[in-house]
Design a protein around this motif. Structure first.
Motif, PDB file in Angstrom:
ATOM      1  N   LEU A 140       0.805  -1.215   0.000  1.00 25.58           N
ATOM      2  CA  LEU A 140       0.000   0.000   0.000  1.00 25.58           C
ATOM      3  C   LEU A 140       0.843   1.272   0.000  1.00 25.58           C
ATOM      4  N   LEU A 141       2.134   1.154   0.262  1.00 25.57           N
ATOM      5  CA  LEU A 141       2.983   2.337   0.431  1.00 25.57           C
ATOM      6  C   LEU A 141       2.959   3.289  -0.762  1.00 25.57           C
ATOM      7  N   PRO A 142       2.981   2.800  -2.015  1.00 30.01           N
ATOM      8  CA  PRO A 142       3.001   3.745  -3.141  1.00 30.01           C
ATOM      9  C   PRO A 142       1.786   4.665  -3.207  1.00 30.01           C
ATOM     10  N   GLU A 143       0.683   4.265  -2.579  1.00 27.13           N
ATOM     11  CA  GLU A 143      -0.534   5.078  -2.637  1.00 27.13           C
ATOM     12  C   GLU A 143      -0.592   6.144  -1.551  1.00 27.13           C
ATOM     13  N   VAL A 144       0.252   6.040  -0.521  1.00 24.39           N
ATOM     14  CA  VAL A 144       0.147   6.934   0.632  1.00 24.39           C
ATOM     15  C   VAL A 144       0.858   8.259   0.354  1.00 24.39           C
ATOM     16  N   ILE A 145       0.116   9.352   0.468  1.00 23.23           N
ATOM     17  CA  ILE A 145       0.686  10.687   0.284  1.00 23.23           C
ATOM     18  C   ILE A 145       1.477  11.102   1.516  1.00 23.23           C
ATOM     19  N   GLY A 146       0.939  10.816   2.703  1.00 20.30           N
ATOM     20  CA  GLY A 146       1.608  11.197   3.945  1.00 20.30           C
ATOM     21  C   GLY A 146       0.661  11.039   5.117  1.00 20.30           C
ATOM     22  N   GLY A 147       1.118  11.473   6.281  1.00 24.39           N
ATOM     23  CA  GLY A 147       0.304  11.308   7.473  1.00 24.39           C
ATOM     24  C   GLY A 147       0.727  12.235   8.588  1.00 24.39           C
ATOM     25  N   ALA A 163      15.856   7.681  10.545  1.00 27.26           N
ATOM     26  CA  ALA A 163      17.310   7.530  10.690  1.00 27.26           C
ATOM     27  C   ALA A 163      17.831   6.316   9.933  1.00 27.26           C
ATOM     28  N   GLU A 164      16.998   5.275   9.837  1.00 22.05           N
ATOM     29  CA  GLU A 164      17.396   4.067   9.106  1.00 22.05           C
ATOM     30  C   GLU A 164      17.054   4.131   7.623  1.00 22.05           C
ATOM     31  N   GLY A 165      16.455   5.226   7.197  1.00 15.32           N
ATOM     32  CA  GLY A 165      16.038   5.346   5.803  1.00 15.32           C
ATOM     33  C   GLY A 165      14.837   4.484   5.464  1.00 15.32           C
ATOM     34  N   ALA A 166      14.047   4.107   6.483  1.00 15.95           N
ATOM     35  CA  ALA A 166      12.930   3.186   6.274  1.00 15.95           C
ATOM     36  C   ALA A 166      11.602   3.899   6.042  1.00 15.95           C
ATOM     37  N   LEU A 167      11.507   5.169   6.427  1.00 17.20           N
ATOM     38  CA  LEU A 167      10.244   5.881   6.317  1.00 17.20           C
ATOM     39  C   LEU A 167       9.935   6.164   4.849  1.00 17.20           C
ATOM     40  N   ALA A 168       8.753   5.747   4.404  1.00 21.94           N
ATOM     41  CA  ALA A 168       8.434   5.789   2.975  1.00 21.94           C
ATOM     42  C   ALA A 168       7.629   7.010   2.558  1.00 21.94           C
ATOM     43  N   PHE A 169       7.132   7.790   3.491  1.00 23.65           N
ATOM     44  CA  PHE A 169       6.335   8.966   3.136  1.00 23.65           C
ATOM     45  C   PHE A 169       6.441   9.999   4.256  1.00 23.65           C
ATOM     46  N   PRO A 170       6.126  11.264   3.963  1.00 23.20           N
ATOM     47  CA  PRO A 170       6.255  12.315   4.985  1.00 23.20           C
ATOM     48  C   PRO A 170       5.223  12.154   6.099  1.00 23.20           C
ATOM     49  N   MET A 171       5.656  12.390   7.335  1.00 17.05           N
ATOM     50  CA  MET A 171       4.776  12.357   8.507  1.00 17.05           C
ATOM     51  C   MET A 171       4.942  13.662   9.283  1.00 17.05           C
ATOM     52  N   VAL A 172       3.855  14.349   9.509  1.00 14.96           N
ATOM     53  CA  VAL A 172       3.880  15.594  10.277  1.00 14.96           C
ATOM     54  C   VAL A 172       3.844  15.263  11.770  1.00 14.96           C
ATOM     55  N   ALA A 173       4.794  15.802  12.508  1.00 19.02           N
ATOM     56  CA  ALA A 173       4.888  15.548  13.951  1.00 19.02           C
ATOM     57  C   ALA A 173       3.945  16.503  14.686  1.00 19.02           C
ATOM     58  N   VAL A 174       2.665  16.174  14.663  1.00 21.58           N
ATOM     59  CA  VAL A 174       1.664  17.041  15.290  1.00 21.58           C
ATOM     60  C   VAL A 174       1.955  17.220  16.772  1.00 21.58           C
ATOM     61  N   ASN A 175       2.439  16.172  17.438  1.00 22.85           N
ATOM     62  CA  ASN A 175       2.744  16.275  18.869  1.00 22.85           C
ATOM     63  C   ASN A 175       3.700  17.422  19.174  1.00 22.85           C
ATOM     64  N   GLN A 372       5.707  16.708  -3.191  1.00 22.89           N
ATOM     65  CA  GLN A 372       6.752  17.733  -3.076  1.00 22.89           C
ATOM     66  C   GLN A 372       7.487  17.696  -1.747  1.00 22.89           C
ATOM     67  N   LEU A 373       7.050  16.849  -0.826  1.00 23.23           N
ATOM     68  CA  LEU A 373       7.641  16.807   0.509  1.00 23.23           C
ATOM     69  C   LEU A 373       8.523  15.576   0.668  1.00 23.23           C
ATOM     70  N   PRO A 374       9.621  15.677   1.418  1.00 25.79           N
ATOM     71  CA  PRO A 374      10.500  14.524   1.614  1.00 25.79           C
ATOM     72  C   PRO A 374       9.890  13.495   2.550  1.00 25.79           C
ATOM     73  N   ALA A 375      10.318  12.254   2.427  1.00 24.63           N
ATOM     74  CA  ALA A 375       9.848  11.173   3.306  1.00 24.63           C
ATOM     75  C   ALA A 375      10.587  11.283   4.640  1.00 24.63           C
TER      76      ALA A 375
END
Length: 416
Positions: A140-147, A163-175, A372-375
């Motif tokens: 499902l990863l190719p379909e995810v814009i971000g979170g 840090a491990e280069g494993a994150l596949a899409f941008p995530m906003v740190a709302v916390n 347009q945003l980095p993973a």
């Protein structure tokens, strides 16, 4: 009506009463909802949500749905799910997969069901949804814009992935947004944690000794409210800067092995594991009460407590009694899960209004900037943070000053 797996659809009317109550006390989300209904930013989009499934969360799901999204939601904690709220939300066309007290197997099944909707955007609380996307549901990863991620615990996991280069899409740190951690973590956690403790124990706090493990924003709130209730407060920390801050705020600071001898109440708020463990149980007072306000039920080591006990029983709803070999009794609240949400109603509606406004607007931001945003783990934009703060003041009828043109030129120049 979309597919949902809930305990009892007949509870919908009771759930709607709860959702309607919080809606009337969440003016920021109401204004965002009106804007979303006009603009329909999520038209054609699928949004997956994994949060504590109670009334405020349900209203967030409805606000995103009002923006045109197909929404699927599950609970981020088996004990925080409210079955009546699930029924009330499902009746409004949201895919709901949650039951209070679900097993670990059911919990994972519900995560998969939410992801079966093939989301384009996600909201997570603690990282379970994102973790599953990167492990068992990688197709499902190719379909995810971000979170967007709600909690400190989840952001720690996301940063490790980045840090491990494993994150596949941008995530906003709302916390980490100012309108989240300065208010939700401090005032929300501070009030709701003591709400959970007091309504379940029916005991006084004044005159007691409270040990707060962790002096981040959540720990600050818990300690502040404990002092306000008349308790003596001890803080334990591993961060020397936070420890100094606790000292200057007027609290005692010591290692847990020392604090364990004095505490009447213990509250863990660290995001780490085994904060309270066997060596601490060995020196605790008879009748010590343990509660956790961190995301996962690993901060208080339950297996070690059980192994040291000669008997174990439910002493009262949401309270387990462990009798040690020497007869001392230690009480654990809400199975060591989040006491403020597993044994109470969570943060006040006005507090979650700020946090969930950040969530809704961060999803809008991700969609506007799709591709347009980095993973990476991204901050809440200053524009969104300030907008939410402005909407909050407006809802309260509070006005503030604005800079004059001359003041702006002065602040922007080094020549004055």
């Amino acid at each position: 009506m979309p597919e949902s797996i809930i305990r009892d659809p007949g509870l919908a009317s009771a759930g709607r009463l709860k959702i309607d109550w919080v809606r009337n006390n969440m003016p920021i989300l109401n204004e965002i909802r009106r804007e979303f209904e006009e603009r329909r930013p999520f038209a054609g989009q699928r949004v997956a949500i994994c949060l504590h499934l109670e009334a405020k969360t349900a209203y967030l799901a409805e606000v995103i749905q009002a923006g045109g999204a197909e929404v699927a939601i599950c609970g981020s904690n088996p004990l925080s799910t409210q079955d009546d709220v699930c029924a009330g939300l499902a009746g409004k066309g949201v895919n709901v997969y949650a039951r209070h007290g679900c097993t670990d197997e059911e919990y994972n099944f519900f995560l998969h069901k939410v992801l079966d909707t093939r989301p384009r955007l996600v909201i997570d609380d603690g990282g379970d949804l994102v973790h599953l996307l990167h492990t068992g549901r990688r197709e499902l990863l190719p379909e995810v814009i971000g979170g967007a991620e709600e909690t400190t615990t989840g952001i720690l996991r996301l940063k490790a992935m980045e840090a491990e280069g494993a994150l596949a899409f941008p995530m906003v740190a709302v916390n980490n947004g100012d309108c989240k951690h300065l208010f939700d973590n401090r005032y929300g956690t501070g009030q709701s944690t003591w709400d959970g403790i007091m309504r379940n124990t029916n005991l006084t706090v004044c005159g007691k000794t409270v040990v707060v493990a962790g002096y981040g924003w959540c720990g600050k709130g818990v300690a502040m409210r404990a002092r306000g209730l008349g308790a003596r407060v001890i803080v334990t920390e591993v961060n020397p800067i936070a420890a100094n801050e606790a000292l200057m705020d007027g609290f005692q600071v010591m290692p847990m092995i020392e604090a364990a001898r004095y505490g009447d109440f213990f509250i863990t708020v660290t995001g780490c594991k085994d904060v309270i463990r066997g060596e601490h149980y060995a020196v605790m007072k008879d009748g010590a009460i343990l509660a956790n306000a961190g995301h996962f039920d690993v901060e208080i080591n339950k297996p070690e407590l059980l192994a040291l006990s000669r008997s174990h029983r439910v002493a009262r709803r949401n309270i387990e009694e462990f009798v040690l070999e020497d007869g001392r009794r230690i009480y654990l609240l809400a199975e060591g899960r989040l006491v403020n949400i597993a044994a109470a109603d969570g943060h006040p509606a006005e507090i979650m209004d700020l946090t969930f406004a950040l969530q809704a607007l961060s999803l809008d931001y991700l969609l506007k900037n799709a591709g347009q945003l980095p993973a990476r783990v991204l901050p809440v934009t200053e524009e969104i943070d300030r907008l939410v703060a402005t909407l909050r003041l407006r809802s309260l009828g509070v006005a503030i000053d604005t800079l004059t043109d001359e003041q702006e030129r002065y602040l922007a120049s080094w020549r004055h």
